[in-house]
Design an enzyme around this catalytic site. Structure first.
Site, short mmCIF file in Angstrom:
data_model
loop_
_atom_site.label_atom_id
_atom_site.label_comp_id
_atom_site.label_asym_id
_atom_site.label_seq_id
_atom_site.Cartn_x
_atom_site.Cartn_y
_atom_site.Cartn_z
N SER A 157 9.97 -35.45 -32.77
CA SER A 157 8.84 -35.27 -33.67
C SER A 157 9.30 -35.22 -35.12
O SER A 157 10.25 -34.52 -35.45
CB SER A 157 8.11 -33.97 -33.33
OG SER A 157 7.47 -34.07 -32.08
N GLY A 241 10.54 -19.63 -27.61
CA GLY A 241 9.55 -19.53 -28.68
C GLY A 241 8.71 -20.78 -28.80
O GLY A 241 7.50 -20.72 -29.06
N LEU A 338 -19.75 -31.41 -22.11
CA LEU A 338 -21.00 -30.81 -22.55
C LEU A 338 -21.66 -31.62 -23.67
O LEU A 338 -22.88 -31.59 -23.83
CB LEU A 338 -20.76 -29.37 -23.02
CG LEU A 338 -20.56 -28.34 -21.91
CD1 LEU A 338 -20.06 -27.03 -22.50
CD2 LEU A 338 -21.85 -28.12 -21.13
N GLU A 364 8.15 -29.50 -24.45
CA GLU A 364 8.78 -28.18 -24.39
C GLU A 364 9.06 -27.76 -22.94
O GLU A 364 9.06 -26.58 -22.60
CB GLU A 364 7.92 -27.10 -25.08
CG GLU A 364 7.52 -27.42 -26.50
CD GLU A 364 8.69 -27.35 -27.48
OE1 GLU A 364 9.84 -27.36 -27.03
OE2 GLU A 364 8.45 -27.31 -28.69
#
Length: 388
Positions: A157, A241, A338, A364
């Site tokens: 990334s 984390g 919806l 991750e």
């Protein structure tokens, strides 16, 4: 046990909500549509401390608990999960550099990263090493006063648009496994570093994803993070984390989608009355809200375990990541349903939130790997009493 937020925590969340509405909401659809990496907006986030939320103070960070960081990330992700996810990755890489770098490297990069003026990428995954991260082949050989790096990374990334790479590379022999991996801070545009094409992705379009190749890239020996052989341990600490961060992005996106669905149900009329009056749709909204609250509390529990240094923090982080990313995607998908046909068009944010949250179940550590981590721990004799 207190589930209420403190005044300071509410202030962090309110500031993040205001920032998201002012700086992300007006542009998120364009950034997604045009695949724009919004460095200027990220730098503005850095001015508020959002690029170094839990980085140490000696690197310019706020040194906040991970629980407090989730409050900020959730508010940002309710508007723009893609940009927020990159900010969380930058926070992780910045924390790793700030925690384990030498004084010289920390002084050079710390405050530039925590301020958002410079950005970081996290480089672990390779073309042949995804879930099996301990099998990475990128090598770093110590030659005199320098490390020479050769190899390749994939699915990185920010690659090509960031300034420093927190890199995991093998310093031991080919059979050394996890114990032969070390971590490095690598300036992102050194000779010998080449970036692949920007991947065309289903979502996460406001952040670039590329492969990176390293051909005899030289860095000073003091760019080692921690000691040789500690890289895998550092990577896994980062990922605990990181899993909370990505889980929080799913919770935030789902909260944004839930709010959209609630408003739409009150505004949209069918058969002469608002669709909110139909009990079947009320039940759907009730289930969405219930699942979302459960996911949020699991993420906050995992964050508190990590903050406390609990023995089983990694297990709780894996649980939170698995549950919250599955629930987050499900809630966004129900919100789109919806909206009917309107949910499928880009005038509404639902389809963007759906595309952005889908990848959270993969990165991750895939949710299948999360189950492996949890399952192995649950086979220990004390697990039924320890994991509650």
């Amino acid at each position: 046990m207190n589930f209420e937020l403190t005044e300071d925590q509410r202030a962090f969340a309110d500031t993040a909500r205001q920032f998201a509405q002012a700086e992300l909401a007006p542009h998120a659809a364009e950034w997604d549509r045009e695949a724009i990496f919004p460095r200027e907006a990220i730098a503005k986030a850095g001015e508020l401390g959002f690029c170094g939320l839990y980085a140490p103070e000696n690197a310019g960070g706020l040194a906040l608990p991970r629980l407090d960081a989730t409050l900020v990330f959730e508010e940002l992700a309710a508007v723009d999960p893609s940009t927020t996810a990159f900010i969380t990755i930058h926070n992780m890489a910045t924390w790793m550099l700030g925690t384990w770098a030498t004084d010289e490297v920390r002084a050079e990069w710390g405050e530039q990263l925590t301020s958002g003026q410079k950005l970081a990428s996290y480089c672990l995954t390779e073309p042949g090493a995804g879930s099996d991260a301990a099998s990475i082949k990128t090598r770093a050989e110590l030659v005199g006063a320098e490390y020479v790096i050769n190899g390749a990374k994939a699915f990185i990334s920010g690659a090509g648009s960031t300034d420093v790479l927190v890199l995991m590379a093998r310093t031991g022999d080919s059979n050394s496994g996890a114990s032969g991996i070390s971590a490095f801070a690598v300036p992102a545009h050194l000779p010998g570093i080449e970036y692949g094409k920007k991947e065309e992705k289903m979502g996460w379009n406001s952040q670039p994803t590329r492969t990176i190749s390293f051909d005899n890239v030289r860095i000073p020996a003091n760019h080692l993070l921690g000691r040789e052989g500690e890289g895998f341990k550092i990577a896994m600490k980062g990922l605990d984390g990181g899993r909370i961060n990505i889980a929080t992005c799913s919770v935030g996106a789902a909260q944004g989608a839930l709010a959209q669905a609630q408003q739409y149900m009150q505004d949209r009329k069918q058969f002469g009355k608002p669709i909110a009056s139909f009990q079947a749709l009320q039940f759907k909204l009730a289930d969405m809200a219930t699942e979302l609250v459960a996911a949020r509390q699991m993420v906050r529990l995992a964050a508190s375990k990590l903050d406390a240094g609990a023995r089983d923090a990694s297990t709780y982080c894996a649980m939170a990541k698995r549950f919250a990313t599955d629930v987050g995607f499900q809630v966004v998908n129900e919100a789109l349903q919806l909206h009917g046909g309107y949910g499928y068009i880009r005038e509404y944010p639902l389809e963007r939130l759906l595309r952005d949250t889908r990848v959270h179940q993969i990165l991750e550590g895939t949710n299948e790997i999360m189950r492996v981590i949890i399952g192995r721990r649950m086979l220990d004799g004390d697990a039924p009493d320890a994991i509650r």
